[in-house]
Write a protein that holds these residues in place. Structure first.
Motif, PDB file in Angstrom:
ATOM      1  N   GLU A 126      -6.027  -0.012  -5.720  1.00 23.28           N
ATOM      2  CA  GLU A 126      -6.856  -1.188  -5.410  1.00 23.28           C
ATOM      3  C   GLU A 126      -6.374  -2.415  -6.179  1.00 23.28           C
ATOM      4  O   GLU A 126      -6.281  -3.516  -5.632  1.00 23.28           O
ATOM      5  CB  GLU A 126      -8.314  -0.910  -5.756  1.00 23.28           C
ATOM      6  CG  GLU A 126      -8.989   0.025  -4.764  1.00 23.28           C
ATOM      7  CD  GLU A 126     -10.424   0.350  -5.139  1.00 23.28           C
ATOM      8  OE1 GLU A 126     -10.896  -0.106  -6.212  1.00 23.28           O
ATOM      9  OE2 GLU A 126     -11.067   1.078  -4.374  1.00 23.28           O
ATOM     10  N   LEU A 145       0.841  -1.209   0.000  1.00 21.67           N
ATOM     11  CA  LEU A 145       0.000   0.000   0.000  1.00 21.67           C
ATOM     12  C   LEU A 145       0.871   1.253   0.000  1.00 21.67           C
ATOM     13  O   LEU A 145       0.615   2.204  -0.744  1.00 21.67           O
ATOM     14  CB  LEU A 145      -0.931  -0.021   1.226  1.00 21.67           C
ATOM     15  CG  LEU A 145      -1.951   1.098   1.319  1.00 21.67           C
ATOM     16  CD1 LEU A 145      -2.845   1.140   0.091  1.00 21.67           C
ATOM     17  CD2 LEU A 145      -2.811   0.943   2.574  1.00 21.67           C
ATOM     18  N   MET A 194      -3.307  -3.764  -4.603  1.00 20.60           N
ATOM     19  CA  MET A 194      -3.614  -4.484  -3.355  1.00 20.60           C
ATOM     20  C   MET A 194      -4.205  -5.855  -3.673  1.00 20.60           C
ATOM     21  O   MET A 194      -3.863  -6.853  -3.027  1.00 20.60           O
ATOM     22  CB  MET A 194      -4.579  -3.663  -2.493  1.00 20.60           C
ATOM     23  CG  MET A 194      -3.931  -2.450  -1.849  1.00 20.60           C
ATOM     24  SD  MET A 194      -2.489  -2.839  -0.831  1.00 20.60           S
ATOM     25  CE  MET A 194      -3.270  -3.173   0.746  1.00 20.60           C
ATOM     26  N   ARG A 222       0.954   3.986  -3.086  1.00 20.06           N
ATOM     27  CA  ARG A 222       0.629   5.405  -2.889  1.00 20.06           C
ATOM     28  C   ARG A 222       1.757   6.325  -3.320  1.00 20.06           C
ATOM     29  O   ARG A 222       1.525   7.463  -3.717  1.00 20.06           O
ATOM     30  CB  ARG A 222       0.269   5.663  -1.425  1.00 20.06           C
ATOM     31  CG  ARG A 222      -1.128   5.160  -1.124  1.00 20.06           C
ATOM     32  CD  ARG A 222      -1.559   5.495   0.274  1.00 20.06           C
ATOM     33  NE  ARG A 222      -2.942   5.075   0.475  1.00 20.06           N
ATOM     34  CZ  ARG A 222      -3.435   4.678   1.637  1.00 20.06           C
ATOM     35  NH1 ARG A 222      -2.664   4.644   2.704  1.00 20.06           N
ATOM     36  NH2 ARG A 222      -4.690   4.309   1.728  1.00 20.06           N
TER      37      ARG A 222
END
Lengths: 283, 283
Positions: free
Chosen positions: B30, B16, B33, B20
């Motif tokens: 998403e 994550l 992930m 980012r």
């Protein structure tokens, strides 16, 4: 509140913690982790973070047949909180604005587990937290509502914190108060048994939400709870799990909590670890 | 070292963070992930934690087309470390046992990223860490080996830490020293470019391990690296990633690191955040 990507690693960490509490067998812990990872893959199908959390803790129970991995921890926390109950009541008595401080005590109860681990300095640690003001405090609005309210619903959070909530319930007595807890053991959240063990029955009616998630997911709650929820003149929602499940539900609610995760604090517009008593109809 | 269950949530948190850094687009984050969760499901098929980590960071690159999400952070860390290089050299000059302190400086380099975030108190923060002794220190054994050694290999870790390693390489000069780094950007680990930017070329020969994992996974390393690895009279492995990839490989290695995670510290038999300079053939 939607499930944030940050919840996914946190949830997996929780799965490991619960699996280790439930069993020493590595092969079972591995199976729980694999199931949890499979659940996370479908995270968008869950209603909220507490709903996803419920599924993960169900995997722990399935593989280990341990119904309540946190049973010992909950007992320890309730007993520890009961030991300092006279101190909490004494603290409250020493204060002028007792309503404010009863709310603050109930919010502070959220840290009983970490206070216990603070090498015997438990009450000292709680007192330090009690000294911190709320960052958001809709006390005035709460006092207004209390003037006409006939019924109040508190949706509880962790076992141990329940003893702190009892101080608030005692302060609000004889207002017709209902205290709602999880329908089944999940993480260290309070069940009906834990609420009774915390002495809440002296001041409140104890009911179950009918939902076994660590937050009141309304779609899964019982009719009894939903009726109380609809009819209560004031609702206090304790803790992050209930905030995640109930924010945005449209019902006016007082959220009473410590923002212990970056995501929740951002959502509430406060800093990490700050205390909040926020009335809202539409967070 | 086997992949521990504790690594799985940690790895997802890293995915994550990297996603980012690489993109602001939630839909891409998403997808990363979801891919990462799918990779975790097959964690047992990976050779070690760095190998699993490589697969996850490859997913970040695949979805965002960003080759090096940590590029800016690495530049910042190298520049910050270069700024305090005169202080580090001054510190070393002030000490009697310069070999011990050069090793300690190299180990301390591992915290340059957190030191930068310490509100301008960077050198103060580094000095505080420098004052902490090694919990395990096989200095005597290292000095013995140095008496006859003709060649030394340092397997590097993070960018920024590379500048601290330069202090050690300078102290060991003119010993024939090779400095090995990752073959591609992965997390904030140093690449050949970063090693040159840190001034290591003045005191060492810089090579790539041939492996893009954040740890030298021997099965994936280049022939050039493996030849150096086999022939070096002394090997120093920096950081946790290399420890995870190389512990148990059978080759005598000096592991030089700060134990920044509970699992690694347990494996080394030290407390969290302690410094280690441990010679071993079979951890």
């Amino acid at each position: 509140m939607e499930i944030l990507l940050d919840c996914l690693p946190c949830m997996l960490r929780q799965a490991l913690e619960a699996s280790r509490l439930a069993t020493d067998q590595t092969d079972l812990q591995e199976k729980i982790m694999e199931d949890s990872i499979r659940i996370l893959l479908h995270y968008k199908e869950y209603k909220s973070s507490p709903d996803l959390c419920k599924a993960i803790h169900r995997a722990v129970k399935k593989h280990t047949c341990v119904k309540d991995p946190y049973a010992e921890i909950k007992k320890r926390d309730i007993n520890a909180a009961k030991k300092i109950l006279p101190d909490l009541l004494g603290f409250l008595k020493s204060k002028q604005n007792s309503l404010y401080w009863a709310l603050k005590i109930a919010a502070t109860g959220n840290i009983i587990d970490s206070a216990i681990n603070n090498n015997g300095r438990m009450m000292e640690c709680i007192e330090e937290e009690l000294r911190k003001d709320f960052s958001i405090c809709d006390l005035g609005h709460f006092q207004d509502k209390l003037k006409t309210a006939k019924s109040l619903l508190i949706i509880g959070d962790n076992a141990g914190e329940t003893v702190f909530d009892r101080v608030l319930a005692e302060r609000l007595f004889p207002l017709d108060t209902t205290y709602a807890v999880r329908s089944e053991p999940v993480i260290n959240d309070a069940t009906v048994e834990d609420a009774y063990a915390s002495g809440l029955a002296d001041y409140t009616k104890i009911i179950s939400t009918g939902c076994s998630a660590p937050g009141a997911v309304l779609e899964d709650c019982s009719e009894e709870f939903l009726h109380t929820f609809e009819c209560a003149d004031i609702i206090i929602s304790k803790g992050q799990g209930n905030f995640e499940a109930l924010s945005g539900c449209g019902k006016p609610i007082f959220f009473l909590l410590k923002a212990k995760c970056e995501m929740i604090s951002q959502k509430l517009g406060v800093c990490l670890n700050e205390y909040v008593f926020k009335h809202t109809e539409s967070i």
